[in-house]
Scaffold this active site. Structure first.
Site: not given
Ligand SMILES: Cc1ncc(COP(=O)(O)O)c(C=O)c1O
Ligand code: FES
Lengths: 137, 406
Positions: B155, B183, B203-205, B244, B330
């Site tokens: 990812n 991914q 995953s769908g999204h 469900t 950060c």
């Molecule tokens: C490689 C990978 N695995 C798992 C997930 C988690 O997926 P979900 O948001 O569907 O739980 C993500 C997304 O953040 C991902 O990039």
């Molecule tokens: S949060 Fe890391 S420098 Fe500000």
């Protein structure tokens, strides 16, 4: 997380970015933070020997927007102050002025540390004693 | 065409839903609201039919049988079900799992859980380009090993692991192979048979479908794989996942899979051309580096470090107009830079300086041009403000400085 207008303003138009001649005896340089922590701040002051006032202040910062804004603000505040007055600048003043959220407080701490480190450098160069541990946060 | 702002380049975090997916889902909210498990009336039948159809659409995309598709709430749940479910189901065979340090948190934390339950987990280090070492994998296998869990595409850096080779090793030693393909599915051809995959999550999204729905593929033949359910209840999804069914979500995921099936090849070509253009232009900047292997990589992902500027500070320069993500500490709640980049052996400073670009179906060429300009300008501006850049330019050895650590 959204940034406050003041942080954005300092970030977009930073005040006093630059470098002073660190070999001069009336210039104090503070370099704090660490690249591994994602933040390094260098802050410099130039003291007018006659008046004892800080006549110039410059910074360069590697860090987030809040760190850049904190150091920019610090240099603004430093100019025209005596070294003793400068020592009184507290990180919470910066937090308040810039509306920093809690996770960004350490960026202001860094600015305070940088001020103190610059003052210390100036003091040492001029035969004064070093102030007690200033970077121990 | 007018440039659309803000520009979304964080498609590895989540993708916008394709309007065609929404259209497919809409009837199932109000009008066709039935419970797919209601066997005795038409409301249930309509819902069940929709789910069956979606299951086919999903299965087709990954070359599986529809019965091998277990619907979950997303990849996090599917990862948990795969790892904990195999650990429980195959307890009599062994207790050892092999994974890698660059896996998603849902895999790593499920493995941590397994360790607490008395399991043994080997976390393989990756090579500097992000690929695992196959020899190291093979030699980590013991007579107690029951599962290899290695992701398909990463990812953060987009690196695609040698899935076929991994599955061949797993086969040879009679070990199951699970891959988190969140991914990869819908972005590159994923074929559970040709790739030799026993279990697979997605995953769908992440593929222009809805949030809150995902899949665990569980192989039914050669070998027949089973997982112990991690939630007790009505025994849905062949007893592996009670609850469900999320009919609207499943319908949307099915449609999303169908669209990917039809459009993936063209889309991958279009996106990789834009990604390469972006990358090439940004690498014109001094001291800019790509993270991860560029020959084995998802077509829509690029991860680049701009040395001597900090990622969050960098993003602030354009985040009104461009949405993307950084490996900088950060930006993370933990104040730790990306563990994936650190696993590649990047110093913390380079990890802090990274940006991740995730292009997607709706990314346009103008947006890429705008992004190139905005990022180049901001990097140059921030370097003027960076004490590290100044030191680098003056030839100061930054690593030799004794930094005061907090
Ligand atoms: C490689 C990978 N695995 C798992 C997930 C988690 O997926 P979900 O948001 O569907 O739980 C993500 C997304 O953040 C991902 O990039
Ligand atoms: S949060 Fe890391 S420098 Fe500000």
């Amino acid at each position: 997380m959204a940034y406050s207008d003041k942080v954005i303003d300092h970030y977009s138009n930073p005040k006093n970015v630059g470098t002073l001649d660190k070999s001069k005896s009336n210039v104090g340089t503070g370099l704090v933070g660490a690249p591994e922590c994602g933040d390094v701040m260098r802050l410099q002051i130039e003291v007018d020997e006659e008046s004892g006032l800080i006549s110039d202040a410059k910074f360069k910062t590697f860090g987030c927007g809040s760190a850049i804004a904190s150091s920019s603000l610090a240099t603004e505040w430093l100019k025209g102050k005596t070294v003793d007055q400068a020592l009184a600048i507290d990180n919470m003043d910066i937090v308040e002025e810039l509306n920093l959220p809690p996770v960004k407080i350490h960026c202001s701490v860094l600015a305070e540390d940088a001020i103190k480190a610059a003052i210390n450098d100036y003091r040492v160069k001029n035969g004064l004693t070093e102030l007690a541990e200033v970077t121990a946060h | 065409m007018e440039l659309n702002l803000p520009i979304y380049l964080d498609n590895n975090a989540t993708t916008p839903m394709d309007p065609r997916v929404l259209e497919a889902m809409l009837p199932y909210f109000v009008e066709k609201f039935g419970n797919a498990a209601s066997r005795n009336h038409s409301f249930g039948w309509v819902a069940e039919e929709a789910v069956d159809y979606a299951r086919e659409q999903v299965a087709k995309l990954i070359n599986a049988d529809a019965k091998e598709v277990i619907f979950t709430s997303g990849a996090t749940e599917a990862n948990n079900l795969a790892i904990k479910g195999v650990f429980e189901m195959y307890a009599s065979k062994g207790n050892h799992i092999i994974t890698a340090t660059t896996e998603h948190k849902a895999v790593l934390d499920a493995c941590k859980h397994v360790e607490k339950m008395g399991g043994q987990v080997t976390y393989l280090e990756v090579q500097p380009d992000g690929l695992i070492d196959l020899q190291q994998l093979e030699s980590a296998i013991t007579d107690k090993t029951i599962l290899i869990a290695i992701m398909y595409g990463n990812n953060e850096i987009g690196v695609i692991q040698p899935v076929k080779e991994i599955s061949a090793i797993a086969r040879k030693h009679g070990v199951l192979f699970f891959t988190d393909a969140t991914q990869a599915v819908g972005k590159v051809p994923v074929d559970v048979l040709a790739d030799g995959i026993d279990l697979m999550s997605f995953s769908g999204h992440k593929m222009y479908g809805p949030k809150g729905v995902g899949v665990l593929y569980v192989r039914r033949k050669n070998p027949r794989v089973k997982v112990t359910a991690q939630m007790d209840g009505g025994g849905h999804e062949r007893g592996m996942r009670s609850g469900t069914l999320n009919v609207t979500g499943i319908v949307g995921l099915g449609k999303a899979c169908e669209l990917c099936m039809n459009e993936m090849a063209d889309e991958a070509e279009r996106l990789s051309a834009m990604r390469d253009k972006l990358e090439k232009a940004l690498l014109q900047i001094e001291e800019a580096y790509v993270n991860g292997n560029t020959d084995h990589r998802l077509p829509h992902t690029a991860n680049i470090s701009f040395k001597y500027v900090e990622g969050e500070g960098l993003m602030m320069g354009f985040n009104k107009n461009i949405a993307l993500s950084s490996g900088s500490a950060c930006t993370s709640a933990s104040l730790e830079p990306s563990y994936v980049l650190k696993a590649l052996g990047l110093g913390d400073d380079l990890a802090h300086s990274s940006l991740r670009f995730g292009l997607g179906r709706f990314t346009t060429e103008d947006q890429i041009d705008f992004t190139i300009d905005a990022i180049t300008t901001t990097v140059l501006k921030l370097r003027e403000m960076s004490p590290l850049w100044e030191m680098y330019k003056e030839g100061v050895d930054i690593d030799a400085i004794e930094w005061a650590h907090h």
